[in-house]
Each structure stands twice: as structure tokens, then as C-alpha cells.
Design a protein around this motif. Structure first.
Motif, PDB file in Angstrom:
ATOM      1  N   GLY A  42       1.781   4.869  -7.215  1.00 14.86           N
ATOM      2  CA  GLY A  42       2.059   6.092  -6.483  1.00 14.86           C
ATOM      3  C   GLY A  42       1.068   7.210  -6.718  1.00 14.86           C
ATOM      4  N   PHE A  43       0.085   6.996  -7.606  1.00 11.57           N
ATOM      5  CA  PHE A  43      -0.854   8.052  -7.943  1.00 11.57           C
ATOM      6  C   PHE A  43      -2.101   8.047  -7.066  1.00 11.57           C
ATOM      7  CE2 PHE A  43       1.548   7.491 -11.883  1.00 11.57           C
ATOM      8  CZ  PHE A  43       1.876   8.799 -12.188  1.00 11.57           C
ATOM      9  N   SER A  44      -2.599   6.868  -6.754  1.00 11.37           N
ATOM     10  CA  SER A  44      -3.869   6.802  -6.031  1.00 11.37           C
ATOM     11  C   SER A  44      -3.961   5.459  -5.314  1.00 11.37           C
ATOM     12  CB  SER A  44      -5.053   6.961  -6.996  1.00 11.37           C
ATOM     13  OG  SER A  44      -5.069   5.888  -7.929  1.00 11.37           O
ATOM     14  N   THR A  45      -4.965   5.356  -4.464  1.00  7.73           N
ATOM     15  CA  THR A  45      -5.273   4.081  -3.815  1.00  7.73           C
ATOM     16  C   THR A  45      -6.591   3.578  -4.382  1.00  7.73           C
ATOM     17  OG1 THR A  45      -4.148   4.733  -1.784  1.00  7.73           O
ATOM     18  CG2 THR A  45      -5.718   2.914  -1.629  1.00  7.73           C
ATOM     19  N   THR A  46      -6.578   2.343  -4.869  1.00 12.90           N
ATOM     20  CA  THR A  46      -7.756   1.735  -5.472  1.00 12.90           C
ATOM     21  C   THR A  46      -8.297   0.668  -4.530  1.00 12.90           C
ATOM     22  OG1 THR A  46      -6.892   2.145  -7.688  1.00 12.90           O
ATOM     23  CG2 THR A  46      -8.608   0.474  -7.484  1.00 12.90           C
ATOM     24  N   TYR A  47      -9.631   0.567  -4.457  1.00 13.05           N
ATOM     25  CA  TYR A  47     -10.280  -0.356  -3.526  1.00 13.05           C
ATOM     26  C   TYR A  47     -11.159  -1.342  -4.282  1.00 13.05           C
ATOM     27  CZ  TYR A  47      -8.890   3.069  -0.019  1.00 13.05           C
ATOM     28  OH  TYR A  47      -8.165   3.914   0.785  1.00 13.05           O
ATOM     29  N   GLY A  48     -11.316  -2.504  -3.691  1.00  9.14           N
ATOM     30  CA  GLY A  48     -12.232  -3.507  -4.214  1.00  9.14           C
ATOM     31  C   GLY A  48     -12.852  -4.268  -3.057  1.00  9.14           C
ATOM     32  N   MET A  49     -13.849  -5.080  -3.362  1.00  9.10           N
ATOM     33  CA  MET A  49     -14.598  -5.749  -2.298  1.00  9.10           C
ATOM     34  C   MET A  49     -15.151  -7.080  -2.778  1.00  9.10           C
ATOM     35  SD  MET A  49     -18.184  -4.476  -0.510  1.00  9.10           S
ATOM     36  CE  MET A  49     -17.457  -3.098   0.381  1.00  9.10           C
ATOM     37  N   PHE A  50     -15.194  -8.015  -1.849  1.00  4.87           N
ATOM     38  CA  PHE A  50     -16.034  -9.204  -1.977  1.00  4.87           C
ATOM     39  C   PHE A  50     -17.128  -9.039  -0.932  1.00  4.87           C
ATOM     40  CE2 PHE A  50     -11.841 -10.536  -3.362  1.00  4.87           C
ATOM     41  CZ  PHE A  50     -12.102 -11.252  -4.524  1.00  4.87           C
ATOM     42  N   ARG A  85     -12.236  -2.530 -15.168  1.00  6.02           N
ATOM     43  CA  ARG A  85     -11.204  -3.048 -14.257  1.00  6.02           C
ATOM     44  C   ARG A  85     -11.592  -4.436 -13.745  1.00  6.02           C
ATOM     45  NH1 ARG A  85     -10.046   1.219 -11.190  1.00  6.02           N
ATOM     46  NH2 ARG A  85     -11.910   0.982  -9.919  1.00  6.02           N
ATOM     47  N   SER A  86     -12.853  -4.590 -13.362  1.00  4.12           N
ATOM     48  CA  SER A  86     -13.317  -5.904 -12.906  1.00  4.12           C
ATOM     49  C   SER A  86     -13.128  -6.944 -13.997  1.00  4.12           C
ATOM     50  CB  SER A  86     -14.793  -5.830 -12.498  1.00  4.12           C
ATOM     51  OG  SER A  86     -14.991  -4.934 -11.428  1.00  4.12           O
ATOM     52  N   GLY A  87     -13.458  -6.566 -15.239  1.00  5.73           N
ATOM     53  CA  GLY A  87     -13.302  -7.485 -16.346  1.00  5.73           C
ATOM     54  C   GLY A  87     -11.856  -7.888 -16.566  1.00  5.73           C
ATOM     55  N   HIS A  88     -10.934  -6.924 -16.408  1.00 10.62           N
ATOM     56  CA  HIS A  88      -9.515  -7.251 -16.578  1.00 10.62           C
ATOM     57  C   HIS A  88      -9.057  -8.226 -15.492  1.00 10.62           C
ATOM     58  CE1 HIS A  88      -5.062  -5.849 -16.924  1.00 10.62           C
ATOM     59  NE2 HIS A  88      -5.285  -6.988 -17.550  1.00 10.62           N
ATOM     60  N   ILE A 180       2.677  -1.796  -9.118  1.00  7.15           N
ATOM     61  CA  ILE A 180       1.613  -2.026  -8.154  1.00  7.15           C
ATOM     62  C   ILE A 180       2.175  -2.984  -7.112  1.00  7.15           C
ATOM     63  CG2 ILE A 180      -0.692  -2.982  -7.795  1.00  7.15           C
ATOM     64  CD1 ILE A 180      -1.342  -2.149 -10.670  1.00  7.15           C
ATOM     65  N   PRO A 181       2.116  -2.656  -5.824  1.00  6.83           N
ATOM     66  CA  PRO A 181       2.780  -3.466  -4.793  1.00  6.83           C
ATOM     67  C   PRO A 181       2.313  -4.919  -4.797  1.00  6.83           C
ATOM     68  CG  PRO A 181       2.068  -1.364  -3.885  1.00  6.83           C
ATOM     69  CD  PRO A 181       1.471  -1.469  -5.248  1.00  6.83           C
ATOM     70  N   ASN A 182       3.238  -5.774  -4.423  1.00  8.85           N
ATOM     71  CA  ASN A 182       2.911  -7.189  -4.301  1.00  8.85           C
ATOM     72  C   ASN A 182       2.042  -7.447  -3.076  1.00  8.85           C
ATOM     73  OD1 ASN A 182       3.121  -9.963  -5.037  1.00  8.85           O
ATOM     74  ND2 ASN A 182       4.679 -10.254  -3.472  1.00  8.85           N
ATOM     75  N   GLU A 183       2.271  -6.714  -1.996  1.00  7.23           N
ATOM     76  CA  GLU A 183       1.526  -6.922  -0.759  1.00  7.23           C
ATOM     77  C   GLU A 183       0.175  -6.196  -0.819  1.00  7.23           C
ATOM     78  OE1 GLU A 183       3.970  -5.776   2.540  1.00  7.23           O
ATOM     79  OE2 GLU A 183       5.051  -7.683   2.515  1.00  7.23           O
ATOM     80  N   ILE A 184      -0.886  -6.945  -0.584  1.00  5.96           N
ATOM     81  CA  ILE A 184      -2.239  -6.403  -0.648  1.00  5.96           C
ATOM     82  C   ILE A 184      -2.919  -6.628   0.702  1.00  5.96           C
ATOM     83  CG2 ILE A 184      -4.484  -6.514  -1.765  1.00  5.96           C
ATOM     84  CD1 ILE A 184      -2.304  -5.485  -3.608  1.00  5.96           C
ATOM     85  N   PRO A 185      -3.242  -5.542   1.434  1.00  5.11           N
ATOM     86  CA  PRO A 185      -3.939  -5.711   2.722  1.00  5.11           C
ATOM     87  C   PRO A 185      -5.425  -6.000   2.516  1.00  5.11           C
ATOM     88  CG  PRO A 185      -3.573  -3.385   2.278  1.00  5.11           C
ATOM     89  CD  PRO A 185      -2.909  -4.136   1.159  1.00  5.11           C
ATOM     90  N   LEU A 186      -5.948  -6.890   3.344  1.00  7.51           N
ATOM     91  CA  LEU A 186      -7.372  -7.187   3.350  1.00  7.51           C
ATOM     92  C   LEU A 186      -7.959  -6.792   4.694  1.00  7.51           C
ATOM     93  CD1 LEU A 186      -7.529 -10.819   1.873  1.00  7.51           C
ATOM     94  CD2 LEU A 186      -7.530  -8.650   0.635  1.00  7.51           C
TER      95      LEU A 186
END
Length: 196
Positions: A42-50, A85-88, A180-186
Motif C-alpha cells: 500500500g505504500f508504493s508501486t515497484t516495477y521490474g523488467m525483462f 532486491r534483484s538478489g533477493h 504484496i498482491p498475488n496478482e501481478i500484471p505484465l
């Protein structure tokens, strides 16, 4: 996913391509990305990429439903913008099990044209050693006979976007739910050029 959804080209105007034989296309690795996001408690939106993945597509303009997509890429190619974070995600064993399941793959199983420039591409996604059927909702952005940029200048090319939402628990990636939500949009965006 190394070459995730180009069969959506089936959404192109096929009437102009009568009797065409299937053509091989390859993803332009410099302009192909998969972006994911999640809400952090609920604090922020985090992004990642391939990014930087390639792949091969056979597009059948005469029978688009017979087109195929196949992609393979290493899960360790994930980018999150923060090394810890990537390492985790990738090295701790809490999420990905790279030692056992290093690759992500997508193999299309069917294609449904849904509009003038849209299609649903169904396929088997294998992630973290688990295979699930997913549907990529795809939009054809552009199609040209002469791509304007080197090194593919003058080649046929296609650009498209696709979306899908994954349940991370389906792939043994469910740690910290429900915070952290189970549903992850791509969001998937790719360019592909006719194979040289």
C-alpha cells in the motif's frame, strides 16, 4: 520471455496477403521488453523488467491461427533497479529457484483473432519450473514492408503490445502475500523483423 507474442500479427489485414506462405520473424532484442509491477504493502508501486530477449515467430498470413510463437530466456535477466532486491528475487531461494529452473519459456498453443488489430494468443508459460496456460491480450501497433532503422533497415517488421496478469503463487513465487498482491500484471511490448 524471450519471444513472447508476435503471432498477434494475425490481427493484421490479411486480405492483402492471400496465399502467402508462413514467414519467419525474429524479435528485435533492443526493442522487446516485459514490464511487471506490484503494490508494496500500500505504500508504493515497484516495477521490474525483462529486456533484451529474442525469439522466433512463424506468421502465416493466409491462416493466422496457424501462426506460432516460441520464446526462451534466462530468469536471471530480470532488472529491478536495485541490486539487493534483484538478489533477493533471484538468489535467495525465496522466489526463483535458478539452480533448478534457470529459464522462462512461452509456447503458443492457439490464436484467436478478436478484431481488426487485436488477438488473444494462448500458450504454455513455464516459469520457476511450473507450466500454466495463459492468454496474452494483444494489439498490433504497426506493420511495414520496410523497417526504417539499422541493422534491419528495409526488412518487413511488426510491432505489438500485449498484457496478461499472473498469479505469482501459481509459480511458487507467493512470498509476502497478502501484503504484496498475488496478482501481478505484465505489459509486453515487442518489435519483430523478417528473419534475415
Amino acid at each position: 520471455m524471450k519471444n513472447i507474442v508476435l503471432a498477434a500479427v494475425l490481427a493484421a489485414p490479411f486480405a492483402t496477403a492471400a496465399a502467402a506462405a508462413p514467414e519467419a520473424y525474429a524479435l528485435n532484442e533492443s526493442h522487446s521488453q516485459i514490464v511487471f509491477s506490484y503494490n508494496h504493502a500500500g505504500f508504493s508501486t515497484t516495477y521490474g523488467m525483462f529486456s533484451g530477449f529474442g525469439g522466433d515467430i512463424m506468421f502465416d498470413a493466409e491462416d493466422p491461427a496457424a501462426s506460432t510463437v516460441s520464446v526462451t530466456f534466462p530468469a536471471e535477466s530480470m532488472i529491478t533497479g536495485w541490486d539487493a532486491r534483484s538478489g533477493h528475487f533471484l538468489q535467495s531461494g525465496d522466489f526463483f529457484k535458478l539452480g533448478e529452473f534457470p529459464d522462462v519459456t512461452f509456447e503458443s498453443t492457439s490464436i484467436e483473432v478478436t478484431g481488426d488489430a487485436t488477438a488473444n494468443i494462448t500458450g504454455d508459460l513455464t516459469l520457476n519450473g511450473v507450466t500454466q496456460s495463459v492468454v496474452l491480450e494483444t494489439v498490433l501497433n504497426a506493420q511495414t514492408e520496410e523497417y526504417p532503422f539499422p541493422p534491419y533497415q528495409g526488412s518487413k517488421a511488426i510491432g505489438l503490445d500485449a498484457t496478461v496478469t499472473l498469479n505469482r503463487s501459481d509459480y511458487n513465487l507467493g512470498m509476502f502475500a497478502p501484503f504484496i498482491p498475488n496478482e501481478i500484471p505484465l505489459a509486453i511490448s515487442i518489435e519483430a523483423v523478417a528473419a534475415q
